[in-house]
Structures are given as C-alpha cells and as structure tokens.
Scaffold this motif. Structure first.
Motif, PDB file in Angstrom:
ATOM      1  N   GLY A   1      30.341  20.816  36.848  1.00  0.00           N
ATOM      2  CA  GLY A   1      31.483  20.115  36.170  1.00  0.00           C
ATOM      3  C   GLY A   1      31.417  20.782  34.583  1.00  0.00           C
ATOM      4  N   LYS A   2      30.686  21.898  34.456  1.00  0.00           N
ATOM      5  CA  LYS A   2      30.789  22.412  33.027  1.00  0.00           C
ATOM      6  C   LYS A   2      31.874  23.463  33.161  1.00  0.00           C
ATOM      7  CE  LYS A   2      25.844  22.029  32.775  1.00  0.00           C
ATOM      8  NZ  LYS A   2      24.636  23.054  32.723  1.00  0.00           N
ATOM      9  N   ALA A   3      32.336  24.003  34.188  1.00  0.00           N
ATOM     10  CA  ALA A   3      33.437  24.988  33.995  1.00  0.00           C
ATOM     11  C   ALA A   3      34.624  24.247  33.542  1.00  0.00           C
ATOM     12  CB  ALA A   3      33.437  25.677  35.332  1.00  0.00           C
ATOM     13  N   LYS A   4      35.528  24.885  32.660  1.00  0.00           N
ATOM     14  CA  LYS A   4      36.946  24.635  32.293  1.00  0.00           C
ATOM     15  C   LYS A   4      37.667  25.359  32.707  1.00  0.00           C
ATOM     16  CE  LYS A   4      34.781  21.292  29.515  1.00  0.00           C
ATOM     17  NZ  LYS A   4      34.193  20.283  30.200  1.00  0.00           N
ATOM     18  N   LEU A   5      37.516  26.513  33.033  1.00  0.00           N
ATOM     19  CA  LEU A   5      38.510  27.828  33.453  1.00  0.00           C
ATOM     20  C   LEU A   5      37.507  28.605  34.133  1.00  0.00           C
ATOM     21  CD1 LEU A   5      41.127  28.806  33.436  1.00  0.00           C
ATOM     22  CD2 LEU A   5      40.574  30.189  31.269  1.00  0.00           C
ATOM     23  N   ILE A   6      38.205  29.314  35.337  1.00  0.00           N
ATOM     24  CA  ILE A   6      37.520  30.047  36.063  1.00  0.00           C
ATOM     25  C   ILE A   6      38.406  31.354  36.102  1.00  0.00           C
ATOM     26  CG2 ILE A   6      36.621  30.791  38.374  1.00  0.00           C
ATOM     27  CD1 ILE A   6      35.511  28.081  38.745  1.00  0.00           C
ATOM     28  N   ILE A   7      37.835  32.664  36.157  1.00  0.00           N
ATOM     29  CA  ILE A   7      38.927  33.801  36.033  1.00  0.00           C
ATOM     30  C   ILE A   7      38.241  34.732  37.175  1.00  0.00           C
ATOM     31  CG2 ILE A   7      39.460  35.936  34.787  1.00  0.00           C
ATOM     32  CD1 ILE A   7      38.743  34.236  32.120  1.00  0.00           C
ATOM     33  N   VAL A   8      39.144  35.167  38.126  1.00  0.00           N
ATOM     34  CA  VAL A   8      38.669  35.919  39.115  1.00  0.00           C
ATOM     35  C   VAL A   8      39.380  37.242  39.011  1.00  0.00           C
ATOM     36  CG1 VAL A   8      38.596  36.164  41.775  1.00  0.00           C
ATOM     37  CG2 VAL A   8      38.742  33.804  40.603  1.00  0.00           C
ATOM     38  N   ALA A   9      38.432  38.220  39.362  1.00  0.00           N
ATOM     39  CA  ALA A   9      38.964  39.768  39.334  1.00  0.00           C
ATOM     40  C   ALA A   9      39.905  39.881  40.517  1.00  0.00           C
ATOM     41  CB  ALA A   9      37.860  40.698  39.447  1.00  0.00           C
ATOM     42  N   SER A  10      40.854  40.927  40.040  1.00  0.00           N
ATOM     43  CA  SER A  10      41.819  41.112  41.222  1.00  0.00           C
ATOM     44  C   SER A  10      41.264  42.061  42.440  1.00  0.00           C
ATOM     45  CB  SER A  10      43.035  42.122  40.394  1.00  0.00           C
ATOM     46  OG  SER A  10      42.358  43.235  40.161  1.00  0.00           O
ATOM     47  N   ASP A  11      40.140  42.687  42.470  1.00  0.00           N
ATOM     48  CA  ASP A  11      39.693  43.494  43.227  1.00  0.00           C
ATOM     49  C   ASP A  11      38.397  42.865  44.139  1.00  0.00           C
ATOM     50  OD1 ASP A  11      38.018  43.942  41.364  1.00  0.00           O
ATOM     51  OD2 ASP A  11      37.815  45.928  41.562  1.00  0.00           O
ATOM     52  N   VAL A  12      38.304  41.571  43.924  1.00  0.00           N
ATOM     53  CA  VAL A  12      37.268  40.793  45.002  1.00  0.00           C
ATOM     54  C   VAL A  12      37.768  40.803  46.095  1.00  0.00           C
ATOM     55  CG1 VAL A  12      36.407  39.456  42.883  1.00  0.00           C
ATOM     56  CG2 VAL A  12      38.015  38.685  44.242  1.00  0.00           C
ATOM     57  N   SER A  13      36.647  40.740  47.079  1.00  0.00           N
ATOM     58  CA  SER A  13      37.114  40.521  48.517  1.00  0.00           C
ATOM     59  C   SER A  13      37.841  39.312  48.774  1.00  0.00           C
ATOM     60  CB  SER A  13      35.818  40.621  49.348  1.00  0.00           C
ATOM     61  OG  SER A  13      34.910  39.590  49.340  1.00  0.00           O
ATOM     62  N   GLU A  14      38.649  39.206  49.784  1.00  0.00           N
ATOM     63  CA  GLU A  14      39.068  37.988  50.336  1.00  0.00           C
ATOM     64  C   GLU A  14      38.233  36.764  50.573  1.00  0.00           C
ATOM     65  OE1 GLU A  14      42.612  37.254  50.308  1.00  0.00           O
ATOM     66  OE2 GLU A  14      42.658  39.437  49.208  1.00  0.00           O
ATOM     67  N   ASN A  15      37.076  37.090  51.118  1.00  0.00           N
ATOM     68  CA  ASN A  15      35.999  36.034  51.385  1.00  0.00           C
ATOM     69  C   ASN A  15      35.499  35.587  49.982  1.00  0.00           C
ATOM     70  OD1 ASN A  15      36.248  36.304  54.099  1.00  0.00           O
ATOM     71  ND2 ASN A  15      34.475  37.563  54.282  1.00  0.00           N
ATOM     72  N   THR A  16      35.233  36.194  48.949  1.00  0.00           N
ATOM     73  CA  THR A  16      34.824  35.760  47.731  1.00  0.00           C
ATOM     74  C   THR A  16      35.950  35.165  47.013  1.00  0.00           C
ATOM     75  OG1 THR A  16      33.125  37.622  47.606  1.00  0.00           O
ATOM     76  CG2 THR A  16      33.895  36.649  45.449  1.00  0.00           C
ATOM     77  N   LYS A  17      37.223  35.599  47.030  1.00  0.00           N
ATOM     78  CA  LYS A  17      38.321  35.072  46.503  1.00  0.00           C
ATOM     79  C   LYS A  17      38.596  33.533  47.012  1.00  0.00           C
ATOM     80  CE  LYS A  17      41.740  37.507  45.779  1.00  0.00           C
ATOM     81  NZ  LYS A  17      43.195  38.056  45.772  1.00  0.00           N
ATOM     82  N   LYS A  18      38.452  33.697  48.204  1.00  0.00           N
ATOM     83  CA  LYS A  18      38.701  32.231  49.055  1.00  0.00           C
ATOM     84  C   LYS A  18      37.548  31.067  48.666  1.00  0.00           C
ATOM     85  CE  LYS A  18      38.945  29.966  53.637  1.00  0.00           C
ATOM     86  NZ  LYS A  18      38.665  28.834  52.938  1.00  0.00           N
TER      87      LYS A  18
END
Length: 103
Positions: free
Chosen positions: A32-49
């Motif tokens: 519950g500590k995360a307020k916002l998560i930012i994901v890189a554009s070139d991560v694998s589909e599995n990681t993104k999911k």
C-alpha cells in the motif's frame, strides 16, 4: 530543453521516494506504499501484464510511459535498466503526473 518528466523522476529518487524494478514495485503496491507506478515502454508483455495486474488488484494508479527502460534508468542515475518505478509520496506523484501531462 530537458524533459520535465524525467527530471521529476530524478528528483523523486534523490528524495528517497522511488522504488525500482518489477519485484520491488510489486511489493510496494502490495504493502500500500505505492502512490503511482510507471512502466517502461519496452518491457516484455509478461512483465507489463504482471505489473498492471498488481496495480489493478491493489488499486494503484499506473502509467505506461513512452520512455524505454534505458531512459528511465538514466533519469534516476542507475546503471542497470529498470522496468518500472513506484513513487511513494503524494507530492512527488503530483509533480510527476503534472510533468507527464505537459509532454
């Protein structure tokens, strides 16, 4: 001109209000500590999911950035590529989100 979004991520790291990497980001969302998560554009589909599913389940806001893992790593001064960043504090989150809308 320097990118305000990337500069604000560097500020978040220097303030100690950012966590990096898939596992650490997921753990931060679970606690519950995360307020916002930012994901890189070139991560694998599995990681993104994996990250998006965690963010959805724990009701954490998530942004898929148009920056690569290398660009995000450079912005926060890390030598390794990072797939995602979790921001821990509300004011830093507001700063990053406002910089994101001005792109």
């Amino acid at each position: 001109m320097q990118d305000k979004f990337l500069l604000s991520l560097g500020l978040a790291k220097r303030a100690g209000q950012a966590v990096f990497g898939t596992e650490q980001v997921r753990d931060c969302a679970k606690s519950g500590k995360a307020k916002l998560i930012i994901v890189a554009s070139d991560v694998s589909e599995n990681t993104k999911k994996e990250i998006l599913d965690t963010a959805t389940y724990y009701k954490t806001e998530c942004i898929i950035s148009h920056y690569t893992m290398k660009e995000l790593s450079d912005a926060v001064g890390l030598m390794r590529n990072i797939s995602s960043i979790a921001l821990l504090e509300g004011n830093i989150t507001i700063l990053v989100k406002s910089a994101n809308t001005k792109m």
